[in-house]
Design a protein around this motif. Structure first.
Motif, PDB file in Angstrom:
ATOM      1  N   ALA A  35      -1.279   2.213  -0.267  1.00 29.97           N
ATOM      2  CA  ALA A  35      -2.296   2.041  -1.309  1.00 29.97           C
ATOM      3  C   ALA A  35      -1.646   1.774  -2.665  1.00 29.97           C
ATOM      4  CB  ALA A  35      -3.196   3.273  -1.375  1.00 29.97           C
ATOM      5  N   ASP A  36      -0.572   2.499  -2.975  1.00 35.27           N
ATOM      6  CA  ASP A  36       0.156   2.257  -4.224  1.00 35.27           C
ATOM      7  C   ASP A  36       0.705   0.838  -4.269  1.00 35.27           C
ATOM      8  OD1 ASP A  36      -0.341   4.874  -4.967  1.00 35.27           O
ATOM      9  OD2 ASP A  36       1.697   5.580  -4.534  1.00 35.27           O
ATOM     10  N   THR A  37       1.158   0.342  -3.124  1.00 37.44           N
ATOM     11  CA  THR A  37       1.717  -1.005  -3.052  1.00 37.44           C
ATOM     12  C   THR A  37       0.665  -2.051  -3.390  1.00 37.44           C
ATOM     13  OG1 THR A  37       3.408  -0.310  -1.482  1.00 37.44           O
ATOM     14  CG2 THR A  37       2.872  -2.654  -1.520  1.00 37.44           C
ATOM     15  N   ASP A  65      10.187  -4.493  -2.044  1.00 36.38           N
ATOM     16  CA  ASP A  65      10.755  -3.552  -3.006  1.00 36.38           C
ATOM     17  C   ASP A  65       9.963  -2.246  -3.024  1.00 36.38           C
ATOM     18  OD1 ASP A  65      12.636  -2.971  -5.201  1.00 36.38           O
ATOM     19  OD2 ASP A  65      10.836  -3.043  -6.454  1.00 36.38           O
ATOM     20  N   SER A  66       8.654  -2.357  -2.970  1.00 34.39           N
ATOM     21  CA  SER A  66       7.796  -1.170  -3.028  1.00 34.39           C
ATOM     22  C   SER A  66       7.917  -0.289  -1.782  1.00 34.39           C
ATOM     23  CB  SER A  66       6.341  -1.602  -3.223  1.00 34.39           C
ATOM     24  OG  SER A  66       5.489  -0.496  -3.303  1.00 34.39           O
ATOM     25  N   LEU A  67       8.140  -0.918  -0.614  1.00 34.74           N
ATOM     26  CA  LEU A  67       8.137  -0.169   0.639  1.00 34.74           C
ATOM     27  C   LEU A  67       9.524   0.018   1.253  1.00 34.74           C
ATOM     28  CD1 LEU A  67       4.881  -1.642   2.204  1.00 34.74           C
ATOM     29  CD2 LEU A  67       5.186   0.548   1.022  1.00 34.74           C
ATOM     30  N   ARG A 113       5.079  11.554  -0.589  1.00 33.98           N
ATOM     31  CA  ARG A 113       3.776  10.921  -0.413  1.00 33.98           C
ATOM     32  C   ARG A 113       3.608  10.435   1.018  1.00 33.98           C
ATOM     33  NH1 ARG A 113       3.667   6.132  -3.788  1.00 33.98           N
ATOM     34  NH2 ARG A 113       5.865   6.075  -3.271  1.00 33.98           N
ATOM     35  N   SER A 114       2.373  10.375   1.466  1.00 38.83           N
ATOM     36  CA  SER A 114       2.117   9.903   2.828  1.00 38.83           C
ATOM     37  C   SER A 114       2.327   8.391   2.906  1.00 38.83           C
ATOM     38  CB  SER A 114       0.687  10.242   3.249  1.00 38.83           C
ATOM     39  OG  SER A 114      -0.235   9.391   2.589  1.00 38.83           O
ATOM     40  N   VAL A 115       2.467   7.910   4.118  1.00 41.64           N
ATOM     41  CA  VAL A 115       2.616   6.478   4.357  1.00 41.64           C
ATOM     42  C   VAL A 115       1.393   5.733   3.826  1.00 41.64           C
ATOM     43  CG1 VAL A 115       2.715   4.759   6.205  1.00 41.64           C
ATOM     44  CG2 VAL A 115       4.177   6.785   6.312  1.00 41.64           C
ATOM     45  N   LEU A 116       0.208   6.286   4.041  1.00 37.07           N
ATOM     46  CA  LEU A 116      -1.011   5.633   3.559  1.00 37.07           C
ATOM     47  C   LEU A 116      -1.074   5.603   2.034  1.00 37.07           C
ATOM     48  CD1 LEU A 116      -3.646   6.950   6.123  1.00 37.07           C
ATOM     49  CD2 LEU A 116      -2.488   4.731   6.075  1.00 37.07           C
ATOM     50  N   ASP A 117      -0.619   6.668   1.385  1.00 38.10           N
ATOM     51  CA  ASP A 117      -0.574   6.678  -0.083  1.00 38.10           C
ATOM     52  C   ASP A 117       0.378   5.604  -0.603  1.00 38.10           C
ATOM     53  OD1 ASP A 117      -2.386   8.754  -0.282  1.00 38.10           O
ATOM     54  OD2 ASP A 117      -0.839  10.302  -0.540  1.00 38.10           O
ATOM     55  N   ARG A 118       1.520   5.464   0.049  1.00 34.29           N
ATOM     56  CA  ARG A 118       2.482   4.448  -0.377  1.00 34.29           C
ATOM     57  C   ARG A 118       1.931   3.042  -0.181  1.00 34.29           C
ATOM     58  NH1 ARG A 118       7.795   5.419   2.591  1.00 34.29           N
ATOM     59  NH2 ARG A 118       8.454   3.653   1.311  1.00 34.29           N
TER      60      ARG A 118
END
Length: 111
Positions: A74-76, A29-31, A67-72
């Motif tokens: 990390a958020d996940t 769901d997050s990604l 947002r960058s892929v890495l930020d997403r």
């Protein structure tokens, strides 16, 4: 009318398979991917639940993601910790999100 709080005896146990499926759903769901595409490994992390998720990530065409892929990713990690506690009562310690592929589309999530 009884105003005293109920007391509960015993405990509920959630199987590792069920926990893995919940992590898969939260991660997906997050990604923006399908839960079936998320692989999950669970381990003991000093009494907490350690989570390793390997997953693709859905990305929009260049210029549309804020947002960058890495930020997403990390958020996940934080989303997994928070939602696992809310949904299963499991306290999560370490969370590793390994991105395995980037899937592009101009549409919403595909299943």
């Amino acid at each position: 009318m009884n105003t005293e709080p109920e007391s509960f005896h015993g405990r509920n146990r959630v199987s590792a398979k069920a926990l893995s499926r919940v992590v898969s759903a939260i991660t997906a769901d997050s990604l923006g991917v399908a839960a079936k595409d998320v692989a999950v490994d669970l381990a003991d992390d000093n009494g907490l639940l350690g989570v390793k998720a390997s997953t693709p990530i859905r990305v929009r065409p260049l210029g549309r993601d804020q947002r960058s892929v890495l930020d997403r990713a990390a958020d996940t990690q934080n989303v997994i910790r928070d939602r696992m506690l809310d949904l299963t009562g499991s306290s999560v310690g370490s969370v590793s999100v390994r991105l395995t592929a980037a899937r592009t589309s101009t549409e919403g999530r595909t299943r």
